[in-house]
Design a protein around this motif. Structure first.
Motif, PDB file in Angstrom:
ATOM      1  N   UNK A  57       0.808  -1.215   0.000  1.00  0.00           N
ATOM      2  CA  UNK A  57       0.000   0.000   0.000  1.00  0.00           C
ATOM      3  C   UNK A  57       0.839   1.261   0.000  1.00  0.00           C
ATOM      4  N   UNK A  58       1.896   1.276   0.834  1.00  0.00           N
ATOM      5  CA  UNK A  58       2.794   2.438   0.867  1.00  0.00           C
ATOM      6  C   UNK A  58       3.484   2.633  -0.481  1.00  0.00           C
ATOM      7  N   UNK A  59       3.952   1.511  -1.060  1.00  0.00           N
ATOM      8  CA  UNK A  59       4.651   1.589  -2.337  1.00  0.00           C
ATOM      9  C   UNK A  59       3.728   2.079  -3.446  1.00  0.00           C
ATOM     10  N   UNK A  60       2.525   1.542  -3.494  1.00  0.00           N
ATOM     11  CA  UNK A  60       1.584   1.929  -4.540  1.00  0.00           C
ATOM     12  C   UNK A  60       1.219   3.408  -4.442  1.00  0.00           C
ATOM     13  N   UNK A  61       1.038   3.896  -3.214  1.00  0.00           N
ATOM     14  CA  UNK A  61       0.678   5.300  -3.044  1.00  0.00           C
ATOM     15  C   UNK A  61       1.791   6.205  -3.554  1.00  0.00           C
ATOM     16  N   UNK A  62       3.043   5.895  -3.157  1.00  0.00           N
ATOM     17  CA  UNK A  62       4.165   6.723  -3.591  1.00  0.00           C
ATOM     18  C   UNK A  62       4.359   6.624  -5.096  1.00  0.00           C
ATOM     19  N   UNK A  63       4.217   5.415  -5.640  1.00  0.00           N
ATOM     20  CA  UNK A  63       4.430   5.214  -7.072  1.00  0.00           C
ATOM     21  C   UNK A  63       3.377   5.946  -7.901  1.00  0.00           C
ATOM     22  N   UNK A  64       2.098   5.852  -7.488  1.00  0.00           N
ATOM     23  CA  UNK A  64       1.035   6.521  -8.247  1.00  0.00           C
ATOM     24  C   UNK A  64       1.228   8.031  -8.250  1.00  0.00           C
ATOM     25  N   UNK A  65       1.622   8.565  -7.094  1.00  0.00           N
ATOM     26  CA  UNK A  65       1.847  10.012  -7.012  1.00  0.00           C
ATOM     27  C   UNK A  65       2.974  10.434  -7.951  1.00  0.00           C
ATOM     28  N   UNK A  66       4.021   9.667  -7.951  1.00  0.00           N
ATOM     29  CA  UNK A  66       5.167  10.031  -8.779  1.00  0.00           C
ATOM     30  C   UNK A  66       4.893   9.786 -10.262  1.00  0.00           C
ATOM     31  N   UNK A  67       4.113   8.759 -10.579  1.00  0.00           N
ATOM     32  CA  UNK A  67       3.750   8.520 -11.976  1.00  0.00           C
ATOM     33  C   UNK A  67       2.897   9.663 -12.518  1.00  0.00           C
ATOM     34  N   UNK A  68       1.987  10.162 -11.662  1.00  0.00           N
ATOM     35  CA  UNK A  68       1.160  11.292 -12.090  1.00  0.00           C
ATOM     36  C   UNK A  68       2.022  12.527 -12.334  1.00  0.00           C
ATOM     37  N   UNK A  69       2.997  12.736 -11.445  1.00  0.00           N
ATOM     38  CA  UNK A  69       3.897  13.866 -11.637  1.00  0.00           C
ATOM     39  C   UNK A  69       4.740  13.688 -12.891  1.00  0.00           C
ATOM     40  N   UNK A  70       5.147  12.445 -13.149  1.00  0.00           N
ATOM     41  CA  UNK A  70       5.954  12.181 -14.338  1.00  0.00           C
ATOM     42  C   UNK A  70       5.171  12.504 -15.613  1.00  0.00           C
ATOM     43  N   UNK A  71       3.888  12.122 -15.662  1.00  0.00           N
ATOM     44  CA  UNK A  71       3.062  12.420 -16.829  1.00  0.00           C
ATOM     45  C   UNK A  71       2.897  13.931 -17.001  1.00  0.00           C
ATOM     46  N   UNK A  72       2.687  14.628 -15.863  1.00  0.00           N
ATOM     47  CA  UNK A  72       2.535  16.086 -15.956  1.00  0.00           C
ATOM     48  C   UNK A  72       3.841  16.731 -16.404  1.00  0.00           C
ATOM     49  N   UNK A  73       4.952  16.194 -15.948  1.00  0.00           N
ATOM     50  CA  UNK A  73       6.253  16.739 -16.343  1.00  0.00           C
ATOM     51  C   UNK A  73       6.489  16.556 -17.837  1.00  0.00           C
ATOM     52  N   UNK A  74       6.131  15.374 -18.344  1.00  0.00           N
ATOM     53  CA  UNK A  74       6.286  15.126 -19.783  1.00  0.00           C
ATOM     54  C   UNK A  74       5.393  16.038 -20.605  1.00  0.00           C
ATOM     55  N   UNK A  75       4.303  16.524 -19.976  1.00  0.00           N
ATOM     56  CA  UNK A  75       3.411  17.449 -20.676  1.00  0.00           C
ATOM     57  C   UNK A  75       3.867  18.896 -20.574  1.00  0.00           C
ATOM     58  N   UNK A  76       4.996  19.133 -19.903  1.00  0.00           N
ATOM     59  CA  UNK A  76       5.547  20.477 -19.840  1.00  0.00           C
ATOM     60  C   UNK A  76       5.171  21.261 -18.599  1.00  0.00           C
ATOM     61  N   UNK A  77       4.632  20.604 -17.574  1.00  0.00           N
ATOM     62  CA  UNK A  77       4.246  21.277 -16.333  1.00  0.00           C
ATOM     63  C   UNK A  77       5.508  21.542 -15.509  1.00  0.00           C
ATOM     64  N   UNK A  78       5.897  22.798 -15.406  1.00  0.00           N
ATOM     65  CA  UNK A  78       7.137  23.159 -14.710  1.00  0.00           C
ATOM     66  C   UNK A  78       7.043  22.876 -13.218  1.00  0.00           C
TER      67      UNK A  78
END
Length: 311
Positions: A57-78
Motif C-alpha cells: 500500500x505504501x509503495x503503490x501510493x508513492x508510485x502513483x503520485x510520482x507517476x502522475x507527476x511524471x506524466x505532468x512533467x512530460x506534458x511540460x508542467x514546470x
C-alpha cells in the motif's frame, strides 16, 4: 497466530489503502477491531501477508503520485517537474519517513539497536532498525557540526517536518545511544577538542577579511594551546644520576669504606691472652687473618666435629 481477521481480497485492499494514507499499525488494528499486539507482530513480520499488504500500500501510493507527476512533467508542467525532482532527491527519506519518525515502537527499536551495538554485530538488523540507526547517526553527526539547537530545528522543517518535541527526543536518543558508556581518557578528549579548535582556527584564517576575524583566529589558537598545556612550562627532567645503575665496590680494606684499619698484632696479643685451648686460639688467629688457613687441617677438624660422640 490468530488475528481474528480474514484476509479477503476486500480486507487486503483496505489494508493497502490505510497504509497508503499513513495510518499507524495501532490505528489499523482499531479499524479492523482486532487485537493490537497480534496485529503489530504480524505487521512487523516480513513473511506475513499483513506485512506484505501494508508495504504494498505504501509503495503503490508513492508510485502513483510520482507517476502522475511524471506524466505532468512530460506534458511540460514546470511545477510538477520541480516537485518530481524534489521527490527524487529525497526519495529515500520520503519513502521511509513514516518508519523513521514514529511509525513503530521507538523504545523497542532503540533497545534492539543498543543490543546490536553492544554485541558488536549489525548483521541481523531489520530494515526499519537499519533506517532508524541511520537517522540517529545523522542526528549525532549534525550535532557535532552545528550543535543541538540547529540540528533539532533542521528536522522540524520540510521534507522531515517533525514536531519539535519529537526531533528533540531523537537527538537525545542519538546522544544516549552513542555516548552513554564512553570511557575515553581525559587526555585523549583534550587532544580531540584541541584538534577541533585548530580546525576551526584554520577555517577562520583562510577566510579572514577583517581584524576581527584575525582576533577570533588568535583566540582559537590560544584556547587550543591551553588545552594542550602549551602555556605551561615543561616539567623539569629528573637528574640522570637518579636513574643511573648503582656502582658496587667490594674491598677487604676497611679504610676504603671509612673504617679504621685493624691492628693485627694487638688482636694476636688479645687472642693469646684468652684462656682457651690452643686449637681454638689457632682458629681465632686464622679467622682474624693473622695466620693462613690450612684447608686440609680445617676440613679434618670439621670431619672430627661431625662425628657422633660415643656414649
Amino acid at each position: 497466530m490468530n488475528l481474528g481477521l480474514s484476509l479477503t481480497e476486500e480486507v487486503a485492499k483496505e489494508l493497502e489503502n490505510l497504509a497508503a494514507l499513513g495510518y499507524s499499525l495501532e490505528q489499523m488494528a482499531m479499524y479492523f477491531d482486532v487485537d493490537k499486539v497480534f496485529f503489530v507482530q504480524a505487521a512487523e513480520d516480513p513473511e506475513s501477508k499483513v506485512s506484505y499488504y501494508i508495504r504494498r500500500g505504501k509503495l503503490m501510493a508513492a508510485a502513483k503520485e510520482q507517476l502522475a507527476l511524471l506524466q505532468a512533467t512530460e506534458g511540460g508542467n514546470v511545477t510538477a517537474s520541480e516537485h518530481l525532482a524534489k521527490i527524487r532527491r529525497n526519495k529515500s527519506w520520503e519513502i521511509s519517513k513514516l518508519d523513521i519518525f514514529g511509525g513503530f515502537d521507538e523504545k523497542r527499536l532503540l533497545a534492539n539497536l543498543r543490543d546490536y551495538i553492544e554485541s558488536g554485530s549489525l548483521n541481523d538488523l531489520k530494515n526499519e532498525e537499519a533506517i532508524y540507526l541511520d537517522a540517529l547517526l545523522i542526528f549525532a553527526g549534525m550535532g557535532r557540526k552545528i550543535g543541538r539547537r540547529n540540528t533539532v530545528a533542521f528536522f522540524t522543517k520540510p521534507p522531515f517536518g517533525l514536531k519539535y518535541a519529537r526531533a528533540s527526543e531523537m537527538y537525545d536518543e542519538a546522544i544516549n545511544l552513542f555516548y552513554a558508556d564512553r570511557q575515553i581518557e581525559r587526555k585523549a578528549l583534550r587532544h580531540k577538542f584541541a584538534e577541533q579548535l585548530q580546525e576551526a582556527a584554520m577555517i577562520v584564517r583562510d577566510n579572514a577579511a577583517s581584524s576581527k576575524d584575525w582576533e577570533v583566529y588568535g583566540n582559537l589558537i590560544t584556547q587550543a594551546s591551553r588545552m594542550l598545556g602549551l602555556d605551561k612550562d615543561d616539567p623539569e627532567k629528573p637528574p640522570a644520576e637518579q636513574f643511573a645503575k648503582p656502582i658496587r665496590f667490594y674491598s677487604l680494606n676497611p679504610g676504603d669504606v671509612g673504617l679504621h684499619s685493624i691492628d693485627r698484632q694487638e688482636v694476636a696479643r688479645q687472642i693469646e691472652s684468652l684462656e682457651i685451648p690452643e686449637r681454638d686460639k689457632i682458629r681465632a688467629r686464622q679467622d682474624a687473618r693473622i695466620e693462613h688457613i690450612n684447608l686440609e687441617e680445617r676440613l679434618h677438624e670439621l670431619e672430627e666435629d661431625s662425628q657422633p660422640e660415643e656414649s
